[in-house]
Design a protein around this motif. Structure first.
Motif, short mmCIF file in Angstrom:
data_model
loop_
_atom_site.label_atom_id
_atom_site.label_comp_id
_atom_site.label_asym_id
_atom_site.label_seq_id
_atom_site.Cartn_x
_atom_site.Cartn_y
_atom_site.Cartn_z
N ALA A 54 -23.20 -70.04 -30.12
CA ALA A 54 -23.18 -69.47 -31.56
C ALA A 54 -24.56 -68.33 -31.51
O ALA A 54 -24.16 -67.09 -31.70
N ALA A 55 -25.73 -69.04 -30.66
CA ALA A 55 -26.70 -67.62 -30.61
C ALA A 55 -26.43 -66.67 -29.76
O ALA A 55 -26.47 -65.49 -30.28
N LEU A 115 -30.42 -69.56 -33.93
CA LEU A 115 -29.31 -70.34 -33.36
C LEU A 115 -30.05 -70.91 -31.85
O LEU A 115 -29.95 -72.06 -31.63
N ALA A 116 -30.67 -69.77 -31.43
CA ALA A 116 -31.23 -70.10 -29.92
C ALA A 116 -32.20 -71.20 -30.24
O ALA A 116 -32.33 -71.96 -29.06
N PHE A 170 -24.15 -64.33 -31.81
CA PHE A 170 -24.72 -63.65 -33.10
C PHE A 170 -25.64 -62.55 -32.33
O PHE A 170 -25.71 -61.54 -32.70
N LEU A 171 -26.16 -62.85 -31.21
CA LEU A 171 -27.04 -61.89 -30.75
C LEU A 171 -26.11 -60.49 -30.23
O LEU A 171 -26.62 -59.51 -30.37
N LEU A 183 -25.21 -76.98 -27.07
CA LEU A 183 -24.18 -75.80 -26.68
C LEU A 183 -23.77 -75.15 -27.38
O LEU A 183 -23.52 -73.88 -27.42
N LEU A 207 -32.65 -73.61 -32.11
CA LEU A 207 -32.18 -74.56 -32.42
C LEU A 207 -31.33 -75.32 -31.18
O LEU A 207 -31.52 -76.41 -31.09
N SER A 208 -30.75 -74.56 -30.55
CA SER A 208 -30.35 -75.05 -29.44
C SER A 208 -31.14 -75.59 -28.41
O SER A 208 -31.10 -76.55 -27.91
N GLY A 217 -28.96 -59.55 -36.54
CA GLY A 217 -28.42 -60.27 -35.38
C GLY A 217 -29.50 -61.10 -34.69
O GLY A 217 -29.44 -62.25 -34.29
N LEU A 218 -30.55 -60.43 -34.57
CA LEU A 218 -31.67 -60.92 -33.84
C LEU A 218 -32.38 -62.09 -34.60
O LEU A 218 -32.58 -63.21 -33.93
N ALA A 274 -24.90 -74.71 -30.49
CA ALA A 274 -25.92 -73.62 -31.10
C ALA A 274 -25.91 -72.62 -30.09
O ALA A 274 -26.26 -71.29 -30.44
N ALA A 275 -25.93 -72.89 -28.77
CA ALA A 275 -26.27 -71.78 -27.97
C ALA A 275 -25.11 -70.73 -27.91
O ALA A 275 -25.52 -69.60 -27.81
N LEU A 287 -30.83 -64.34 -36.89
CA LEU A 287 -29.71 -65.59 -36.90
C LEU A 287 -29.57 -65.88 -35.52
O LEU A 287 -29.56 -67.01 -35.28
N GLY A 288 -29.30 -64.84 -34.71
CA GLY A 288 -29.36 -65.49 -33.11
C GLY A 288 -30.42 -66.36 -32.77
O GLY A 288 -30.21 -67.14 -32.28
N LEU A 292 -31.98 -78.97 -29.48
CA LEU A 292 -31.39 -79.92 -29.13
C LEU A 292 -31.31 -80.34 -27.60
O LEU A 292 -31.27 -81.38 -27.29
N ILE A 293 -31.34 -79.21 -26.96
CA ILE A 293 -31.46 -79.47 -25.33
C ILE A 293 -32.64 -80.47 -25.06
O ILE A 293 -32.56 -81.29 -24.22
#
Ligand code: FES
Lengths: 458, 328
Positions: A263-264, B79-80, A267-268, A258, B82-83, B72-73, A260-261, B75-76, B86-87
């Motif tokens: 933050a994602a 992270l997405a 940042f998006l 969550l 990575l998320s 942004g795309l 990371a989500a 880096l975001g 993890l999920i």
């Protein structure tokens, strides 16, 4: 290897028991329990991006002439503060990404807190023994509003200047002490002493974040010490017995996921969706204003409050005693704060329920609470919506004064209607369930009786 | 061959049992292995890494370093992914345990007793409790006041006269943003002008005024201001008396009799002031009229102030009264 590390740690800090407990701390499983976490993670992004921004921002009102890359503003006189925000946006690599992410994170942070608060309210999670957790949470929300306001005020663009002028007027309007207070804070009649900028800055990047962080720590410590509340989804979940998944291993990857989500998403948003393009507003000076100015969403209810209040000052002959901005800008948010903070004790008075509760109510289980909450929320929401009446005028051509009158009536009538309606709906739902339960029980009994009489199959 | 393997397994099992007998029970419940999902997680993690590397590359490439969208795309995206990894880990790779335990005891009455006793018993030898408490209270209050006093240096909190300051006096010329004086002949009807006092700080609240020309016949100024509007030109403070925004809109009727009269409008909360009637509030939350600046036209045709404003400039405060501001 792991054992060695843990032994090392335990022998030096004695933390193995605590560690074991925390790893097996139980989280009841429900999506709505993640709302608070979203706020926490937005805060982490805020701190991280904010620290980065402090390396470039210059909180000074000293003037200079702009010669930077943004052509439309070349030759303009502007403060170092505004110039440094332009530089963050145009010359610092990745600066705009971080700035916009910071701004989005602030908006999401407040939104997450508000939705979290609604969840807490409508499920009765604030009841004994968690009143302190709740009060701290409400305080955090209000401090966060101030923090956000300071953040976008520091940029010294036209919109932030207008916001500051209004903030100054609200401070001035406080009965008896307003003038003294405003001069103390601003150091000089508006737009204030140059040192006012360093005051805002230190409050925004140090004092308030530390306060919020401390309250957040207390909030979480209290949550952990009383453990989470839970919905009653299985028979074994009771006021004494908690069912959930342990922090480790089950909950940890979900929570980190969550984080990371969140933050994602931030940042998006920061990279793809423009927010507060300060270069378009231009530098502030008190003689300039713009039509259709809107603050960040979380201050919309204050703008709405100030716009709805009728033309009404308390005066005594030639003297004004309580100027108008006080009602919408100070008294209104203050009464919302007081109402929220005192609610748990008020409810206890109303219901006489002094017991401790670990099992949550569903909204229908407490019709009066749900109805009061819905009415109260409608009230604040309507004031919030009234804050954008000027936009409606621009977009649809509806007369502004007419809209204001409609809203003035609505903010009085709608909460009452919503209260009655919601209470009715909750009661009906509750009744229907009781009837259903009775019928099921009767049927089960009938079946049992029939089964007892029926001949056993050979 | 087969029986050999079976024997080995049996032997190992027996050994394991024998060893396990001396050990504690499992803490974490056993879970099903999910080798497929492990591959998925690994792929997602590698994807996240690729996005993160892409971010660094974008940043370092001169032509792309300022492309906020790309940054942004990437880096975001990292992270997405990575998320997602993890999920999936949480859902597939980690044992799904649902445990129960008791809630912590609601209170510890014994400890409460003890704490109370400690405090009470420690205070028992004191014979003048009231006196001591009173003295401590006085000391605390005084010390608190002493510690707060330096905060008064922040601003002139005790002297609020400065709120009445406005840099106008008889004869001050009205100048534009660039310092050029306004000529009466140059003021047209149907629009408004922003003027400042010559030589003063334009950022002070008392500085900016709006100047409009109205039909002299339509003026309805209070009697004592009869001479404040030469040729129908009037000037008002540009700072809203509601909450200090700039009164930046001029409502000019396009079809004169059918539409409302000309008005000065503040965009913050839409206070509306009547320039023909001494700045009276027509609509909106403002509680005081806009302060009017008396005007005169000098021998050369330029606009000058004929004195200071009719009332204090800017937002109101407790005890503000309608008196002429102090010229600075
Ligand atoms: S500041 Fe002008 S209407 Fe509020």
């Amino acid at each position: 290897m792991i054992r060695r590390a843990i032994r090392f740690l335990d022998q030096r800090s004695g933390s193995a028991p605590l560690l074991r407990k925390s790893l097996r701390y139980l989280f009841p499983d429900h999506w709505s329990f993640l709302l608070g976490e979203v706020a926490l993670y937005a805060f982490i992004v805020l701190v991280a991006t904010g620290v980065y921004l402090t390396f470039f921002f210059d909180p000074s009102t000293a003037k200079e002439v702009y010669h930077g890359p943004y052509a439309p503003l070349r030759g303009f006189h502007m403060s170092h503060a505004y110039k440094s925000v332009l530089d963050i946006s145009f010359t610092v690599k990745a600066g705009l990404l971080i700035r916009q992410t910071h701004h989005w994170a602030a908006d999401v942070f407040v939104a997450a807190i508000v939705v979290h608060l609604l969840r807490i309210f409508f499920t009765g999670a604030y009841r004994k023994p968690r009143e302190l957790t709740y009060v701290i949470g409400v305080l955090m929300l209000f401090i966060t509003l101030l923090e956000g306001y300071l953040g976008y005020s520091m940029a010294d663009d036209l919109l932030s200047g207008m916001g500051l002028a209004i903030g100054y007027s609200v401070a001035l309007s406080i009965p008896l002490l307003g003038a003294n207070l405003a001069l103390l804070i601003w150091g000089h009649p508006f737009p204030g002493d140059p040192s006012f900028w360093s005051r805002m800055y230190v409050a925004h990047v140090f004092i308030l974040p530390v306060v919020i962080g401390t309250l957040m720590f207390l909030h979480l410590a209290l949550v952990a010490s009383r453990h989470h509340t839970q919905f009653r989804r299985q028979a074994r979940q009771t006021e004494r017995r908690l069912v959930g998944v342990p922090a480790f291993p089950a909950q940890a990857p979900r929570s980190l996921g969550l984080l990371a989500a969140v933050a994602a998403v931030l940042f998006l948003l920061g990279g793809l969706v423009q927010i507060n393009p300060v270069w378009q507003w231009g530098p502030y000076t008190p003689s300039l204003g713009t039509n259709g100015a809107q603050p960040d969403w979380y201050l919309g209810w204050l703008i709405g409050g100030m716009r709805l209040v009728p033309h009404f000052d308390v005066t005594l002959g030639k003297y004004t005693l309580i100027p108008n901005p006080f009602w919408g800008g100070a008294l209104f948010p203050l009464s919302v704060l007081v109402a929220l903070v005192s609610w748990p004790w008020l409810e206890r008075r109303l219901t006489g329920d002094h017991a401790a509760h670990n099992v949550l109510d569903r909204p229908r289980d407490a019709p009066t609470r749900t109805a009061i909450g819905a009415g109260f929320f409608t009230w604040v929401l309507l004031v919030f919506v009234a804050g954008s009446a000027d936009r409606v005028t621009v977009a649809f051509g509806l007369s502004y004064p007419a809209q204001i009158w409609v809203f003035r009536v609505l903010v009085v009538v709608a909460p009452i209607v919503v209260f009655l309606l919601v209470r009715r709906v909750c009661r009906e739902l509750h009744q229907a369930e009781l009837i259903e339960r009775d019928r099921e029980r009767a049927e089960a009994e009938a079946r049992q009786a029939a089964g007892a009489r029926a001949p056993r199959p050979a | 061959m087969r029986w050999l393997r079976a024997a080995a397994v049996a032997l190992l099992g027996a050994l394991g049992l024998a060893r396990g007998a001396g050990r504690r029970e499992r803490v974490v419940q056993p879970g099903e292995p999910a080798p497929r999902s492990e591959l998925v997680v690994a792929a997602l993690l590698l994807g996240a890494a690729a996005c993160a590397v892409a971010f660094c590359v974008f940043y370092a490439t001169d032509s792309l370093g300022h492309q906020t969208q790309l940054l942004g795309l990437s880096l975001g995206g990292a992270l997405a992914l990575l998320s997602a990894a993890l999920i999936v880990t949480g859902k597939r790779l980690v044992v799904e345990e649902e445990l129960e335990e008791d809630y912590p005891e609601p209170e510890s009455p014994d400890e409460q007793e003890q704490v109370t006793a400690i405090v009470r018993e420690s205070a028992r030898p004191l014979t003048r409790k009231r006196l001591l408490a009173g003295a401590a209270g006085v000391a605390g209050t005084a010390l608190g006041a002493a510690l707060i006093t330096p905060a008064l240096s922040l601003g002139p909190a005790l002297d609020t006269e400065s709120l009445y300051d406005a840099p106008w006096r008889r004869g001050t010329r009205l100048v534009g943003e660039r310092g050029t004086p306004y000529r009466a002949a140059g003021i047209e009807t149907g629009t408004f002008y922003t003027a400042f006092p010559e030589g003063a700080d334009p950022e002070e609240l008392g500085s900016p005024v709006v100047v409009v020309r109205l039909d002299p016949a339509a003026l309805a100024l209070p009697a004592e201001r009869a001479r404040w509007a030469p040729d129908g030109i009037v000037a008002y403070s540009k700072v809203c008396t509601h909450a200090g925004c700039a009164v930046a809109i001029y409502r000019k009727p396009l079809f004169a009799p059918a539409e409302p009269r000309p008005a000065l409008v503040c965009p913050c909360h839409y206070s509306t002031f009547d320039p023909a009637a001494g700045g009276k509030v027509l609509f909106g939350p403002a509680g005081r009229a806009l302060p009017q600046l008396p005007l005169e036209i000098d021998a050369t045709g330029q606009l000058r102030a004929a004195g200071n404003f009719s009332g204090p400039v800017g937002p109101s405060f407790w005890g503000v009264r309608t008196r002429r501001p102090r010229s600075t």
